[in-house]
Design a protein around this motif. Structure first.
Motif, PDB file in Angstrom:
ATOM      1  N   GLN A  50      13.656   8.289   0.749  1.00 53.45           N
ATOM      2  CA  GLN A  50      12.806   8.680   1.874  1.00 53.45           C
ATOM      3  C   GLN A  50      11.331   8.623   1.459  1.00 53.45           C
ATOM      4  N   GLY A  51      11.040   8.996   0.223  1.00 54.92           N
ATOM      5  CA  GLY A  51       9.671   8.921  -0.296  1.00 54.92           C
ATOM      6  C   GLY A  51       9.167   7.494  -0.349  1.00 54.92           C
ATOM      7  N   VAL A  52      10.031   6.577  -0.787  1.00 55.82           N
ATOM      8  CA  VAL A  52       9.664   5.156  -0.822  1.00 55.82           C
ATOM      9  C   VAL A  52       9.361   4.675   0.596  1.00 55.82           C
ATOM     10  N   ASP A  53      10.184   5.082   1.554  1.00 52.87           N
ATOM     11  CA  ASP A  53       9.982   4.684   2.945  1.00 52.87           C
ATOM     12  C   ASP A  53       8.631   5.175   3.470  1.00 52.87           C
ATOM     13  N   ILE A  54       8.323   6.445   3.245  1.00 53.01           N
ATOM     14  CA  ILE A  54       7.035   7.002   3.690  1.00 53.01           C
ATOM     15  C   ILE A  54       5.882   6.300   2.970  1.00 53.01           C
ATOM     16  N   TYR A  55       6.018   6.102   1.670  1.00 57.22           N
ATOM     17  CA  TYR A  55       4.981   5.421   0.888  1.00 57.22           C
ATOM     18  C   TYR A  55       4.703   4.034   1.471  1.00 57.22           C
ATOM     19  N   GLN A  56       5.764   3.300   1.780  1.00 62.55           N
ATOM     20  CA  GLN A  56       5.593   1.947   2.322  1.00 62.55           C
ATOM     21  C   GLN A  56       4.944   1.963   3.711  1.00 62.55           C
ATOM     22  N   LYS A  57       5.115   3.042   4.432  1.00 63.03           N
ATOM     23  CA  LYS A  57       4.457   3.174   5.734  1.00 63.03           C
ATOM     24  C   LYS A  57       2.991   3.589   5.588  1.00 63.03           C
ATOM     25  N   LEU A  58       2.698   4.354   4.538  1.00 66.35           N
ATOM     26  CA  LEU A  58       1.335   4.849   4.334  1.00 66.35           C
ATOM     27  C   LEU A  58       0.412   3.804   3.706  1.00 66.35           C
ATOM     28  N   VAL A  59       0.949   2.916   2.880  1.00 62.83           N
ATOM     29  CA  VAL A  59       0.119   1.925   2.188  1.00 62.83           C
ATOM     30  C   VAL A  59      -0.685   1.068   3.167  1.00 62.83           C
ATOM     31  N   PRO A  60      -0.080   0.496   4.205  1.00 65.72           N
ATOM     32  CA  PRO A  60      -0.889  -0.305   5.140  1.00 65.72           C
ATOM     33  C   PRO A  60      -1.997   0.513   5.826  1.00 65.72           C
ATOM     34  N   ILE A  61      -1.712   1.773   6.103  1.00 69.26           N
ATOM     35  CA  ILE A  61      -2.724   2.648   6.711  1.00 69.26           C
ATOM     36  C   ILE A  61      -3.886   2.823   5.739  1.00 69.26           C
ATOM     37  N   ALA A  62      -3.572   3.078   4.477  1.00 67.95           N
ATOM     38  CA  ALA A  62      -4.609   3.269   3.454  1.00 67.95           C
ATOM     39  C   ALA A  62      -5.426   1.991   3.246  1.00 67.95           C
ATOM     40  N   LEU A  63      -4.746   0.857   3.190  1.00 70.60           N
ATOM     41  CA  LEU A  63      -5.452  -0.407   2.966  1.00 70.60           C
ATOM     42  C   LEU A  63      -6.351  -0.761   4.152  1.00 70.60           C
ATOM     43  N   LYS A  64      -5.868  -0.516   5.356  1.00 72.75           N
ATOM     44  CA  LYS A  64      -6.690  -0.772   6.545  1.00 72.75           C
ATOM     45  C   LYS A  64      -7.907   0.155   6.548  1.00 72.75           C
ATOM     46  N   HIS A  65      -7.697   1.390   6.141  1.00 74.29           N
ATOM     47  CA  HIS A  65      -8.801   2.349   6.072  1.00 74.29           C
ATOM     48  C   HIS A  65      -9.845   1.882   5.046  1.00 74.29           C
ATOM     49  N   GLU A  66      -9.377   1.411   3.907  1.00 79.01           N
ATOM     50  CA  GLU A  66     -10.292   0.899   2.881  1.00 79.01           C
ATOM     51  C   GLU A  66     -11.113  -0.258   3.440  1.00 79.01           C
ATOM     52  N   GLN A  67     -10.463  -1.146   4.193  1.00 81.72           N
ATOM     53  CA  GLN A  67     -11.181  -2.274   4.803  1.00 81.72           C
ATOM     54  C   GLN A  67     -12.254  -1.787   5.778  1.00 81.72           C
ATOM     55  N   GLN A  68     -11.909  -0.756   6.545  1.00 76.59           N
ATOM     56  CA  GLN A  68     -12.877  -0.216   7.498  1.00 76.59           C
ATOM     57  C   GLN A  68     -14.069   0.421   6.777  1.00 76.59           C
ATOM     58  N   VAL A  69     -13.791   1.137   5.700  1.00 77.23           N
ATOM     59  CA  VAL A  69     -14.842   1.806   4.942  1.00 77.23           C
ATOM     60  C   VAL A  69     -15.795   0.789   4.309  1.00 77.23           C
ATOM     61  N   THR A  70     -15.247  -0.318   3.844  1.00 75.47           N
ATOM     62  CA  THR A  70     -16.062  -1.309   3.131  1.00 75.47           C
ATOM     63  C   THR A  70     -16.456  -2.506   4.005  1.00 75.47           C
ATOM     64  N   ALA A  71     -16.246  -2.406   5.295  1.00 73.99           N
ATOM     65  CA  ALA A  71     -16.497  -3.538   6.196  1.00 73.99           C
ATOM     66  C   ALA A  71     -17.940  -4.028   6.170  1.00 73.99           C
TER      67      ALA A  71
END
Length: 148
Positions: free
Chosen positions: A105-126
């Motif tokens: 279940q942790g792996v599943d949540i982690y895999q769902k959170l990674v794209p959110i984090a990466l998109k956020h990083e892109q927004q921060v550094t846009a």
């Protein structure tokens, strides 16, 4: 750069303050994106991210890796165990110590959170160019490796 001629300190020019304030703003704005949907705190996310990258770590290893207070790590680990997102098991090399890893279940949540984090990083550094992003990462590494 950080003080006026009268011996006062300008927080807006003081690097430790600026880095801390920026890190807090970025972390909190990311937390808004995943906390409501997944019920994960900033501390819990950092632990999930560390275990997603390393697979197995001790609580001390997590504390060192994510530079977070050991009490905060301990509390977050306890919550993650209660949520069945991480598993605690004896260290194969040291029976006095425990290792932590992501549950299924942790792996599943982690895999769902990674794209959110990466998109956020892109927004921060846009507003940074590719070269500026590379320079920023190099400068942060230099600061991180500076003797304190």
């Amino acid at each position: 750069m950080t003080s006026a001629n009268d011996g006062t300190l300008s927080l807006q020019q003081f690097l430790p303050y600026r880095l801390s304030a920026l890190a807090n703003r970025i972390s909190q704005s990311l937390a808004v994106k995943y906390s409501k949907q997944y019920g994960i705190s900033v501390q819990e996310w950092r632990i999930l991210a560390a275990l997603g990258e390393e697979t197995k770590l001790s609580a001390v290893g997590i504390t060192n890796r994510i530079a977070m207070d050991k009490v905060a790590v301990s509390r977050a680990v306890k919550r993650l165990i209660e949520k069945d997102l991480i598993i605690k098991h004896l260290d194969d090399n040291d029976q006095r110590s425990h290792e932590l890893s992501l549950s299924a279940q942790g792996v599943d949540i982690y895999q769902k959170l990674v794209p959110i984090a990466l998109k956020h990083e892109q927004q921060v550094t846009a507003n940074l160019t590719k070269k500026e992003k590379e320079s920023l990462l190099k400068l942060l590494s230099k600061l991180d490796n500076a003797p304190l």
